[in-house]
Design a protein around this motif. Structure first.
Motif, PDB file in Angstrom:
ATOM      1  N   ILE A  46      40.859  37.170  53.504  1.00 40.65           N
ATOM      2  CA  ILE A  46      41.772  38.204  53.014  1.00 40.65           C
ATOM      3  C   ILE A  46      41.014  39.447  52.532  1.00 40.65           C
ATOM      4  O   ILE A  46      41.539  40.551  52.510  1.00 40.65           O
ATOM      5  CB  ILE A  46      42.621  37.611  51.860  1.00 40.65           C
ATOM      6  CG1 ILE A  46      43.805  38.495  51.513  1.00 40.65           C
ATOM      7  CG2 ILE A  46      41.821  37.351  50.610  1.00 40.65           C
ATOM      8  CD1 ILE A  46      45.014  38.148  52.266  1.00 40.65           C
ATOM      9  N   GLU A  74      53.191  40.443  48.158  1.00 38.01           N
ATOM     10  CA  GLU A  74      53.374  39.021  48.443  1.00 38.01           C
ATOM     11  C   GLU A  74      52.058  38.331  48.828  1.00 38.01           C
ATOM     12  O   GLU A  74      51.998  37.119  48.937  1.00 38.01           O
ATOM     13  CB  GLU A  74      54.409  38.831  49.560  1.00 38.01           C
ATOM     14  CG  GLU A  74      53.960  39.204  50.969  1.00 38.01           C
ATOM     15  CD  GLU A  74      53.927  40.722  51.210  1.00 38.01           C
ATOM     16  OE1 GLU A  74      54.254  41.484  50.283  1.00 38.01           O
ATOM     17  OE2 GLU A  74      53.535  41.128  52.308  1.00 38.01           O
ATOM     18  N   ARG A  75      51.017  39.121  49.006  1.00 44.83           N
ATOM     19  CA  ARG A  75      49.785  38.526  49.513  1.00 44.83           C
ATOM     20  C   ARG A  75      48.902  38.001  48.377  1.00 44.83           C
ATOM     21  O   ARG A  75      48.283  38.772  47.651  1.00 44.83           O
ATOM     22  CB  ARG A  75      49.017  39.554  50.355  1.00 44.83           C
ATOM     23  CG  ARG A  75      47.881  38.940  51.123  1.00 44.83           C
ATOM     24  CD  ARG A  75      47.218  39.947  52.005  1.00 44.83           C
ATOM     25  NE  ARG A  75      47.954  40.173  53.243  1.00 44.83           N
ATOM     26  CZ  ARG A  75      47.531  41.002  54.182  1.00 44.83           C
ATOM     27  NH1 ARG A  75      46.421  41.665  54.029  1.00 44.83           N
ATOM     28  NH2 ARG A  75      48.232  41.164  55.286  1.00 44.83           N
ATOM     29  N   TRP A  91      48.065  47.214  48.583  1.00 40.08           N
ATOM     30  CA  TRP A  91      47.867  45.758  48.710  1.00 40.08           C
ATOM     31  C   TRP A  91      49.247  45.094  48.693  1.00 40.08           C
ATOM     32  O   TRP A  91      50.005  45.277  47.756  1.00 40.08           O
ATOM     33  CB  TRP A  91      47.024  45.238  47.539  1.00 40.08           C
ATOM     34  CG  TRP A  91      46.616  43.800  47.735  1.00 40.08           C
ATOM     35  CD1 TRP A  91      47.362  42.701  47.439  1.00 40.08           C
ATOM     36  CD2 TRP A  91      45.393  43.315  48.281  1.00 40.08           C
ATOM     37  NE1 TRP A  91      46.686  41.567  47.765  1.00 40.08           N
ATOM     38  CE2 TRP A  91      45.464  41.905  48.284  1.00 40.08           C
ATOM     39  CE3 TRP A  91      44.243  43.928  48.770  1.00 40.08           C
ATOM     40  CZ2 TRP A  91      44.434  41.103  48.756  1.00 40.08           C
ATOM     41  CZ3 TRP A  91      43.215  43.118  49.237  1.00 40.08           C
ATOM     42  CH2 TRP A  91      43.314  41.728  49.225  1.00 40.08           C
ATOM     43  N   ARG A 118      43.956  35.988  56.283  1.00 41.52           N
ATOM     44  CA  ARG A 118      44.954  36.786  56.992  1.00 41.52           C
ATOM     45  C   ARG A 118      45.589  35.923  58.079  1.00 41.52           C
ATOM     46  O   ARG A 118      45.145  34.803  58.332  1.00 41.52           O
ATOM     47  CB  ARG A 118      44.274  37.997  57.656  1.00 41.52           C
ATOM     48  CG  ARG A 118      43.429  38.802  56.704  1.00 41.52           C
ATOM     49  CD  ARG A 118      42.917  40.070  57.338  1.00 41.52           C
ATOM     50  NE  ARG A 118      42.301  39.908  58.656  1.00 41.52           N
ATOM     51  CZ  ARG A 118      41.312  40.674  59.113  1.00 41.52           C
ATOM     52  NH1 ARG A 118      40.813  41.632  58.361  1.00 41.52           N
ATOM     53  NH2 ARG A 118      40.816  40.496  60.313  1.00 41.52           N
ATOM     54  N   GLU A 119      46.553  36.511  58.762  1.00 42.32           N
ATOM     55  CA  GLU A 119      47.232  35.737  59.804  1.00 42.32           C
ATOM     56  C   GLU A 119      46.293  35.337  60.932  1.00 42.32           C
ATOM     57  O   GLU A 119      46.459  34.297  61.556  1.00 42.32           O
ATOM     58  CB  GLU A 119      48.405  36.529  60.370  1.00 42.32           C
ATOM     59  CG  GLU A 119      49.665  36.211  59.604  1.00 42.32           C
ATOM     60  CD  GLU A 119      50.779  37.156  59.909  1.00 42.32           C
ATOM     61  OE1 GLU A 119      50.746  37.770  60.984  1.00 42.32           O
ATOM     62  OE2 GLU A 119      51.665  37.285  59.053  1.00 42.32           O
TER      63      GLU A 119
END
Ligand code: SF4
Length: 415
Positions: A74, A52-53, A49, A68-69
């Motif tokens: 997520i 930074e997320r 994982w 997510r991008e």
């Protein structure tokens, strides 16, 4: 746990088929308790994982699951499944995820249950009958129930005319009955409803006794039957078509997407609006599923509305009407009659988007699959997009009704 009287749609099935669609489309706002629970699940300790997320994003006074991008949740894994569900079970998920695609609305002493057709399994009527899911729905209803639900005022029947719950529900039953008249084409049923609501709201509804309201409903329905058979719809006015295309532009926007709109997004919304209003050249592409096609192509016919397509459109309308998913707190505070008019516009928009999907695939014939997909796109926004609840959007439906363009648009779009 107190028992809640639930009004369930008898014509609808649903089970989740794990397509992951809702995890890609919705921003999931959570409570403080849910934030604490999810933070304590130790996601950052999992191998792989990214450090930074984060899993929670703060937006002013609110907080939501991070994305997510590509905008997906997520917690959506590579197989399209929910990681929280997989590790901790369904009850560990945020309430918003557990409730979807159901929607509960106060209805006097009980609650009505509706469903969101943005879920493909709802649109396709797949899974277990909703009427067999009472235990689960009771538990969900307890969780979402406002404390004062039994004392809530009913939505207005017509704008400025509030009646009791009993009479409002009589209006709901009348609409449901008109939607389900057998052996009458859906286009004719909807045109009768447009005439009937216009006639009904001219009466002093709040002052009528119960038997007077019932008699008026019958009388004016007979009048609407007579008028529609002699007044089959003409072509929409130029202004009606401009307003309609503007509505299409808002219904296909992706602005409940799980990220904050940037200035670039906002500029796109304005520019798309200008192009939809003009209706010349190629369409903008406000949704990833819709390609740039000529506006003139979408004005043509893409085939007949088949019995299966009619059945889907009818089920959509009946679930929304039975579930009170068209007025009051469920739909921008609108009256029942204004709410059904908004749904008439939605049907035209869905058919237009059905053509657009077919045209995006290089086809000139629409299919049931195109209609299902169009419905998932449009119903994602209906009654949820803030843009559709502004006074200008609601006023647009009223204007289309006043000019007589609402029924004409239904006909023009293929009904
Ligand atoms: S969109 Fe519907 S079928 Fe797909 S994952 Fe969500 S609830 Fe399940």
């Amino acid at each position: 746990m107190a028992h809640i009287a639930l009004e369930l749609p008898t014509i609808q099935n649903w089970s989740c088929h794990n397509c992951g669609g809702c995890c890609r489309q919705h921003a999931i706002y959570i409570t403080d308790a849910e934030r604490e629970r999810i933070t304590a699940q130790g996601w950052h300790d999992l191998p792989g994982w990214p450090v930074e997320r984060g899993v929670i994003v703060r937006e002013g006074s609110r907080q939501r699951l991070a994305t997510r991008e590509d905008g997906a949740c997520i917690f959506l894994d590579e197989q399209g499944l929910c990681r929280i569900h997989a590790r901790f079970g369904e009850p560990a998920k945020p309430l918003a995820c557990r409730v979807y695609p159901y929607a509960f609305h106060p209805a006097g002493a009980g609650l009505t249950v509706s469903l969101r057709f943005s879920c493909p399994s709802v649109a396709r009527n797949l899974g277990r009958p909703v009427t067999e899911q009472v235990t689960d729905l009771q538990a969900l209803a307890q969780a979402v129930l406002p404390a004062n639900y039994a004392g809530m005022a009913p939505p207005e029947l017509a704008r400025g005319q509030r009646v009791t719950w009993e009479r409002l529900l009589e209006g709901v039953d009348a609409l449901d009955g008109m939607l389900s008249v057998p052996h009458v084409p859906l286009g004719v049923r909807l045109q009768r409803i447009a005439v009937w609501t216009g006639l009904m709201e001219q009466a002093p509804l709040a002052a009528l006794r119960e038997e007077q309201l019932a008699a008026l409903i019958e009388l004016l329905y007979a009048e609407s039957e007579a008028r529609v058979s002699s007044e089959r719809a003409a072509i929409p006015s130029g202004m009606g078509l401009r307003l309609f295309r503007l509505a299409v532009g808002q219904y296909v926007r992706h602005d409940t997407f799980a990220r904050k709109p940037t200035w670039r997004d906002r500029w796109d919304f304005v520019w798309w609006g200008v192009r939809f209003a003009r209706g010349k050249g190629l369409t903008p592409t406000p949704h990833p599923r819709l390609k740039a096609v000529a506006f003139t192509d979408l004005a043509g016919t893409f085939g007949l509305v088949t019995p299966e397509m009619e059945a889907l459109l009818t089920r959509y309308l009946r679930v929304k009407v039975q579930g009170l998913h068209l007025c009051g707190r469920a739909a921008y505070g609108e009256s029942l009659f204004d709410g059904i008019r908004s749904l008439l516009l939605v049907i035209s928009v869905v058919l237009y988007v059905t053509k657009w999907i077919a045209s995006s695939g290089g086809r000139i014939q629409w299919t049931l699959d195109d209609l299902v997909e169009a419905m998932t796109i449009v119903d994602h926004n209906h009654a949820y997009s803030p843009a559709l609840g502004t006074s200008s959007s609601l006023g647009r439906v009223r204007l289309l009704n006043t000019t007589g363009d609402l029924p004409r648009l239904l006909n023009w779009c293929g009904l």
